[in-house]
Design a protein around this motif. Structure first.
Motif, PDB file in Angstrom:
ATOM      1  N   ALA A   1      -4.617 -59.554  37.209  1.00 54.55           N
ATOM      2  CA  ALA A   1      -4.466 -60.624  38.188  1.00 54.55           C
ATOM      3  C   ALA A   1      -5.433 -60.413  39.348  1.00 54.55           C
ATOM      4  O   ALA A   1      -5.686 -59.288  39.777  1.00 54.55           O
ATOM      5  CB  ALA A   1      -3.032 -60.684  38.708  1.00 54.55           C
ATOM      6  N   GLU A   2      -5.966 -61.506  39.863  1.00 56.69           N
ATOM      7  CA  GLU A   2      -6.832 -61.435  41.033  1.00 56.69           C
ATOM      8  C   GLU A   2      -6.009 -60.999  42.241  1.00 56.69           C
ATOM      9  O   GLU A   2      -4.818 -61.304  42.338  1.00 56.69           O
ATOM     10  CB  GLU A   2      -7.456 -62.808  41.296  1.00 56.69           C
ATOM     11  N   LEU A   3      -6.639 -60.290  43.159  1.00 50.82           N
ATOM     12  CA  LEU A   3      -5.979 -59.871  44.400  1.00 50.82           C
ATOM     13  C   LEU A   3      -6.913 -60.188  45.558  1.00 50.82           C
ATOM     14  O   LEU A   3      -7.981 -59.582  45.683  1.00 50.82           O
ATOM     15  CB  LEU A   3      -5.659 -58.371  44.371  1.00 50.82           C
ATOM     16  N   SER A   4      -6.522 -61.145  46.404  1.00 47.28           N
ATOM     17  CA  SER A   4      -7.340 -61.518  47.553  1.00 47.28           C
ATOM     18  C   SER A   4      -6.432 -62.032  48.665  1.00 47.28           C
ATOM     19  O   SER A   4      -5.258 -62.339  48.446  1.00 47.28           O
ATOM     20  CB  SER A   4      -8.364 -62.597  47.162  1.00 47.28           C
ATOM     21  N   PHE A   5      -6.976 -62.110  49.855  1.00 48.29           N
ATOM     22  CA  PHE A   5      -6.248 -62.563  51.043  1.00 48.29           C
ATOM     23  C   PHE A   5      -4.890 -61.855  51.132  1.00 48.29           C
ATOM     24  O   PHE A   5      -3.832 -62.466  51.019  1.00 48.29           O
ATOM     25  CB  PHE A   5      -6.094 -64.084  51.053  1.00 48.29           C
ATOM     26  N   VAL A   6      -4.961 -60.549  51.377  1.00 48.02           N
ATOM     27  CA  VAL A   6      -3.762 -59.720  51.517  1.00 48.02           C
ATOM     28  C   VAL A   6      -3.235 -59.868  52.938  1.00 48.02           C
ATOM     29  O   VAL A   6      -3.826 -59.371  53.895  1.00 48.02           O
ATOM     30  CB  VAL A   6      -4.079 -58.246  51.193  1.00 48.02           C
ATOM     31  N   HIS A   7      -2.109 -60.579  53.086  1.00 48.26           N
ATOM     32  CA  HIS A   7      -1.550 -60.894  54.403  1.00 48.26           C
ATOM     33  C   HIS A   7      -0.449 -59.936  54.845  1.00 48.26           C
ATOM     34  O   HIS A   7      -0.110 -59.899  56.032  1.00 48.26           O
ATOM     35  CB  HIS A   7      -0.977 -62.311  54.402  1.00 48.26           C
ATOM     36  N   ALA A   8       0.150 -59.199  53.916  1.00 49.24           N
ATOM     37  CA  ALA A   8       1.300 -58.358  54.264  1.00 49.24           C
ATOM     38  C   ALA A   8       1.274 -57.072  53.452  1.00 49.24           C
ATOM     39  O   ALA A   8       0.982 -57.093  52.253  1.00 49.24           O
ATOM     40  CB  ALA A   8       2.604 -59.119  54.006  1.00 49.24           C
ATOM     41  N   LEU A   9       1.595 -55.964  54.119  1.00 49.13           N
ATOM     42  CA  LEU A   9       1.667 -54.653  53.484  1.00 49.13           C
ATOM     43  C   LEU A   9       2.943 -53.963  53.940  1.00 49.13           C
ATOM     44  O   LEU A   9       3.290 -54.008  55.120  1.00 49.13           O
ATOM     45  CB  LEU A   9       0.459 -53.796  53.864  1.00 49.13           C
ATOM     46  N   LEU A  10       3.629 -53.312  53.018  1.00 47.88           N
ATOM     47  CA  LEU A  10       4.862 -52.608  53.355  1.00 47.88           C
ATOM     48  C   LEU A  10       4.938 -51.307  52.561  1.00 47.88           C
ATOM     49  O   LEU A  10       5.081 -51.334  51.334  1.00 47.88           O
ATOM     50  CB  LEU A  10       6.082 -53.487  53.034  1.00 47.88           C
ATOM     51  N   PRO A  11       4.815 -50.145  53.240  1.00 46.63           N
ATOM     52  CA  PRO A  11       4.917 -48.866  52.525  1.00 46.63           C
ATOM     53  C   PRO A  11       6.313 -48.676  51.946  1.00 46.63           C
ATOM     54  O   PRO A  11       7.313 -49.118  52.520  1.00 46.63           O
ATOM     55  CB  PRO A  11       4.633 -47.827  53.608  1.00 46.63           C
ATOM     56  N   ARG A  12       6.383 -48.033  50.798  1.00 41.79           N
ATOM     57  CA  ARG A  12       7.645 -47.621  50.213  1.00 41.79           C
ATOM     58  C   ARG A  12       7.530 -46.149  49.861  1.00 41.79           C
ATOM     59  O   ARG A  12       6.442 -45.579  49.910  1.00 41.79           O
ATOM     60  CB  ARG A  12       7.983 -48.476  48.989  1.00 41.79           C
ATOM     61  N   ALA A  13       8.645 -45.520  49.502  1.00 41.12           N
ATOM     62  CA  ALA A  13       8.656 -44.071  49.304  1.00 41.12           C
ATOM     63  C   ALA A  13       7.625 -43.616  48.287  1.00 41.12           C
ATOM     64  O   ALA A  13       7.015 -42.559  48.438  1.00 41.12           O
ATOM     65  CB  ALA A  13      10.054 -43.625  48.885  1.00 41.12           C
ATOM     66  N   ASP A  14       7.417 -44.397  47.248  1.00 33.55           N
ATOM     67  CA  ASP A  14       6.518 -43.968  46.183  1.00 33.55           C
ATOM     68  C   ASP A  14       5.354 -44.933  45.969  1.00 33.55           C
ATOM     69  O   ASP A  14       4.789 -44.995  44.887  1.00 33.55           O
ATOM     70  CB  ASP A  14       7.290 -43.810  44.874  1.00 33.55           C
ATOM     71  N   GLY A  15       5.010 -45.695  46.998  1.00 33.19           N
ATOM     72  CA  GLY A  15       3.899 -46.627  46.812  1.00 33.19           C
ATOM     73  C   GLY A  15       3.763 -47.626  47.941  1.00 33.19           C
ATOM     74  O   GLY A  15       4.037 -47.302  49.101  1.00 33.19           O
ATOM     75  N   LEU A  16       3.390 -48.845  47.580  1.00 29.42           N
ATOM     76  CA  LEU A  16       3.070 -49.859  48.577  1.00 29.42           C
ATOM     77  C   LEU A  16       3.382 -51.235  48.004  1.00 29.42           C
ATOM     78  O   LEU A  16       3.025 -51.539  46.861  1.00 29.42           O
ATOM     79  CB  LEU A  16       1.581 -49.768  48.928  1.00 29.42           C
ATOM     80  N   TRP A  17       4.066 -52.077  48.799  1.00 31.93           N
ATOM     81  CA  TRP A  17       4.223 -53.486  48.480  1.00 31.93           C
ATOM     82  C   TRP A  17       3.041 -54.243  49.080  1.00 31.93           C
ATOM     83  O   TRP A  17       2.635 -53.971  50.209  1.00 31.93           O
ATOM     84  CB  TRP A  17       5.517 -54.059  49.046  1.00 31.93           C
ATOM     85  N   ILE A  18       2.528 -55.224  48.348  1.00 33.81           N
ATOM     86  CA  ILE A  18       1.364 -55.992  48.781  1.00 33.81           C
ATOM     87  C   ILE A  18       1.677 -57.473  48.660  1.00 33.81           C
ATOM     88  O   ILE A  18       2.007 -57.962  47.576  1.00 33.81           O
ATOM     89  CB  ILE A  18       0.131 -55.663  47.911  1.00 33.81           C
ATOM     90  N   GLY A  19       1.569 -58.203  49.769  1.00 36.64           N
ATOM     91  CA  GLY A  19       1.742 -59.652  49.762  1.00 36.64           C
ATOM     92  C   GLY A  19       0.386 -60.318  49.884  1.00 36.64           C
ATOM     93  O   GLY A  19      -0.347 -60.075  50.835  1.00 36.64           O
ATOM     94  N   ALA A  20       0.036 -61.157  48.920  1.00 34.13           N
ATOM     95  CA  ALA A  20      -1.306 -61.732  48.858  1.00 34.13           C
ATOM     96  C   ALA A  20      -1.238 -63.202  48.461  1.00 34.13           C
ATOM     97  O   ALA A  20      -0.164 -63.771  48.253  1.00 34.13           O
ATOM     98  CB  ALA A  20      -2.158 -60.961  47.850  1.00 34.13           C
ATOM     99  N   ARG A  21      -2.403 -63.805  48.348  1.00 31.15           N
ATOM    100  CA  ARG A  21      -2.484 -65.216  47.953  1.00 31.15           C
ATOM    101  C   ARG A  21      -1.896 -65.442  46.562  1.00 31.15           C
ATOM    102  O   ARG A  21      -1.337 -66.493  46.273  1.00 31.15           O
ATOM    103  CB  ARG A  21      -3.942 -65.674  47.992  1.00 31.15           C
ATOM    104  N   GLN A  22      -2.009 -64.446  45.701  1.00 30.12           N
ATOM    105  CA  GLN A  22      -1.573 -64.587  44.315  1.00 30.12           C
ATOM    106  C   GLN A  22      -0.120 -64.167  44.090  1.00 30.12           C
ATOM    107  O   GLN A  22       0.371 -64.231  42.972  1.00 30.12           O
ATOM    108  CB  GLN A  22      -2.483 -63.773  43.396  1.00 30.12           C
ATOM    109  N   GLY A  23       0.567 -63.703  45.143  1.00 33.07           N
ATOM    110  CA  GLY A  23       1.966 -63.322  45.009  1.00 33.07           C
ATOM    111  C   GLY A  23       2.255 -61.927  45.515  1.00 33.07           C
ATOM    112  O   GLY A  23       1.545 -61.381  46.369  1.00 33.07           O
TER     113      GLY A  23
END
Length: 208
Positions: free
Chosen positions: A62-84
Motif C-alpha cells: 500500500a502507498e504511504l503518504s501525507f502522514v498526519h498522525a503518529l502514536l508510539p506503542r510498546a512494540d511499534g508505531l501507529w501511523i495515520g495517513a491519507r491511505q488509512g
C-alpha cells in the motif's frame, strides 16, 4: 517543533533548525532512542541530531503518504495517513484500516489510545473509528458530513472528546454535546486537546 518548512528544536535558550530537513512536517512522535519519528507528505521518516534518517520498511504494497498522525506503542508505531491506518512493528508495515477501494482515501488525522488500550482514530470527513486492543472489535461514530477531526481524547472520567473543524464534541454515557463560539470557543476550528494533571481539558483553536 514541526513546521511548514522543516524541523526545529529548543536548545540553550534558542530555537535551532535541524539540518537537512525541508518541507512540511505534519506529525512528530518520540522514538525508542534519541531520535523522533516524522510524518511528512512523502511518508514516514526519522530525525536525529544529524538530520533526516530515511526509514527502511517491509511494506504491504500500500502507498504511504501525507502522514498526519503518529502514536508510539510498546512494540511499534501507529501511523495515520491519507491511505488509512498503518502499524509499524519490527521494521514491518501493515495496513490495519483502509478504504474498500485502494484508489479512494481514508485520511486519518488524529490518533489516541485510552486507558483501556482502545485506539481511537479521527477520519477526515467526520468519523471516529474505535479499535479494540486485539483489533477484533471496530465501531464507527458519525460526527456529521464535512467535518475534519484534528484530535481525539478520552479523559479520566471516561468522556470522549473530538476536536473538529466545526467545533468541539463531547460524548458521555447519556448524550453528546457540541461546543462552538456560542459556548465560549474563540474559534470553531478546534485543532488540539490536552488534559492536565488536575483533569482540566485545554482546547487549542485556529485563533488561540
Amino acid at each position: 517543533i514541526a513546521t511548514a518548512d522543516g524541523l526545529a528544536r529548543y536548545e540553550r535558550g534558542a530555537f535551532v533548525r535541524v539540518p537537512g530537513i525541508h518541507g512540511p512536517v505534519l506529525a512528530l512522535a518520540p522514538a525508542s532512542d534519541a531520535a523522533v519519528w516524522m510524518g511528512t507528505p512523502d511518508g514516514l521518516a526519522r530525525a536525529g541530531r544529524a538530520g533526516r534518517e530515511d526509514v527502511a520498511m517491509e511494506g504491504d504494497g500500500a502507498e504511504l503518504s501525507f502522514v498526519h498522525a503518529l502514536l508510539p506503542r510498546a512494540d511499534g508505531l501507529w501511523i495515520g495517513a491519507r491511505q488509512g491506518l498503518f502499524e509499524l512493528r519490527a521494521g514491518k508495515r501493515r495496513l490495519v484500516l483502509g478504504p474498500d477501494d485502494p484508489r479512494d482515501r481514508l485520511t486519518i488525522r488524529a490518533l489516541h489510545e485510552d486507558a483501556d488500550g482502545v485506539l481511537w482514530a479521527g477520519v477526515q470527513g467526520g468519523w471516529l473509528v474505535r479499535i479494540s486492543g486485539d483489533e477484533r472489535e471496530r465501531s464507527l461514530i458519525d460526527l456529521g458530513a464535512e467535518r475534519a477531526v484534528y484530535a481525539v481524547r478520552r479523559d479520566r472520567a471516561g468522556h470522549l472528546w473530538a476536536a473538529t473543524s466545526t467545533g468541539l464534541v463531547e460524548w458521555t454515557a447519556q448524550a453528546a454535546r457540541r461546543f462552538s463560539q456560542a459556548e465560549g470557543l474563540c474559534d470553531p476550528r478546534v485543532t488540539s486537546l490536552l488534559e492536565d494533571r488536575e483533569g482540566h481539558l485545554w482546547v487549542g483553536t485556529m485563533d488561540g
